[in-house]
Scaffold this active site. Sequence first.
Site, PDB file in Angstrom:
ATOM      1  CE  LYS A 213      -1.101  -0.178   4.918  1.00  0.00           C
ATOM      2  NZ  LYS A 213      -0.150   0.773   5.472  1.00  0.00           N
TER       3      LYS A 213
ATOM      4  NE  ARG B 294      13.491  -5.157   8.053  1.00  0.00           N
ATOM      5  CZ  ARG B 294      12.546  -4.252   8.245  1.00  0.00           C
ATOM      6  NH1 ARG B 294      12.863  -2.996   8.355  1.00  0.00           N
ATOM      7  NH2 ARG B 294      11.286  -4.591   8.304  1.00  0.00           N
TER       8      ARG B 294
ATOM      9  NE  ARG C 138      11.434  -6.413   3.477  1.00  0.00           N
ATOM     10  CZ  ARG C 138      10.570  -5.533   3.964  1.00  0.00           C
ATOM     11  NH1 ARG C 138       9.973  -4.676   3.164  1.00  0.00           N
ATOM     12  NH2 ARG C 138      10.276  -5.516   5.246  1.00  0.00           N
TER      13      ARG C 138
ATOM     14  NE  ARG D 209       6.266  -6.582  10.428  1.00  0.00           N
ATOM     15  CZ  ARG D 209       6.980  -6.612   9.304  1.00  0.00           C
ATOM     16  NH1 ARG D 209       7.854  -7.581   9.094  1.00  0.00           N
ATOM     17  NH2 ARG D 209       6.830  -5.675   8.396  1.00  0.00           N
TER      18      ARG D 209
ATOM     19  NE  ARG E 145       0.400   2.261  11.792  1.00  0.00           N
ATOM     20  CZ  ARG E 145       1.131   1.745  10.816  1.00  0.00           C
ATOM     21  NH1 ARG E 145       0.975   0.496  10.460  1.00  0.00           N
ATOM     22  NH2 ARG E 145       2.033   2.483  10.198  1.00  0.00           N
TER      23      ARG E 145
END
Length: 216
Positions: free
Chosen positions: A13, A160, A127, A171, A88
């Site tokens: 997004k 990460r 990633r 998350r 959020r």
Amino acid sequence: MIVVLLGPPGCGKGTQGERLAAALKVPKISTGDVIRAAMKNGTPLGLQAKAFYDRGDLVPDTLIMDIIRETLAAPEQARGVVLDGVVRTTPQAEGLNGVLTELGRKVDLVLLFEIADEELVGRLSARVVCEACQSPFMGRQPGERHADCLKDPKGTLVRRKDDEPEAIRNRLTVYGVQTAPVIGWYREHGANMKSIAALGTVDGVTALVNAAAGVA
Ligand SMILES: [Zn+2]
């Protein structure tokens, strides 16, 4: 036009929001951006926020909303704005609604980016970032070098901690717990909410976003 973007981490997004903002010729703002700008400009609200930052405390929701009110009242945002990561939680949706009502404005469109959790886990765990400059890479392996690194010619690619599958699932759980009620809140308040199937190519998703926003 005031657009609110909702979607889980990794749904794209941020990129889509930038493209939509460019198409609508309005700014895209995130909570982090507006707080950093207020602190940098040394506004009274920015100085209050900086005091929380300097103590290592979270900036409270009420102060964030005050900063967003100030930002939305500025002439740069008169034509509209794309809000990424501003809403959020339900209190934030209510807070934004209150701010906009005071300004005689309203949320015109809520875009809900939808994508299966396992797709996001696959995406985000593929990633890696350069340890030195933090540039992200897909389809590379940890331990490889970032050959063109501007910060360190020996920059090494690492995954990460946030992008480990277990951390991603956490998350996504947090997102689901916090954001499902936000979707319900917007539905109850009769918002113009449209779902975007955030799967496929970036350009393909942009086409869906443009169609939803009525951009040619
Ligand atoms: Zn690098």
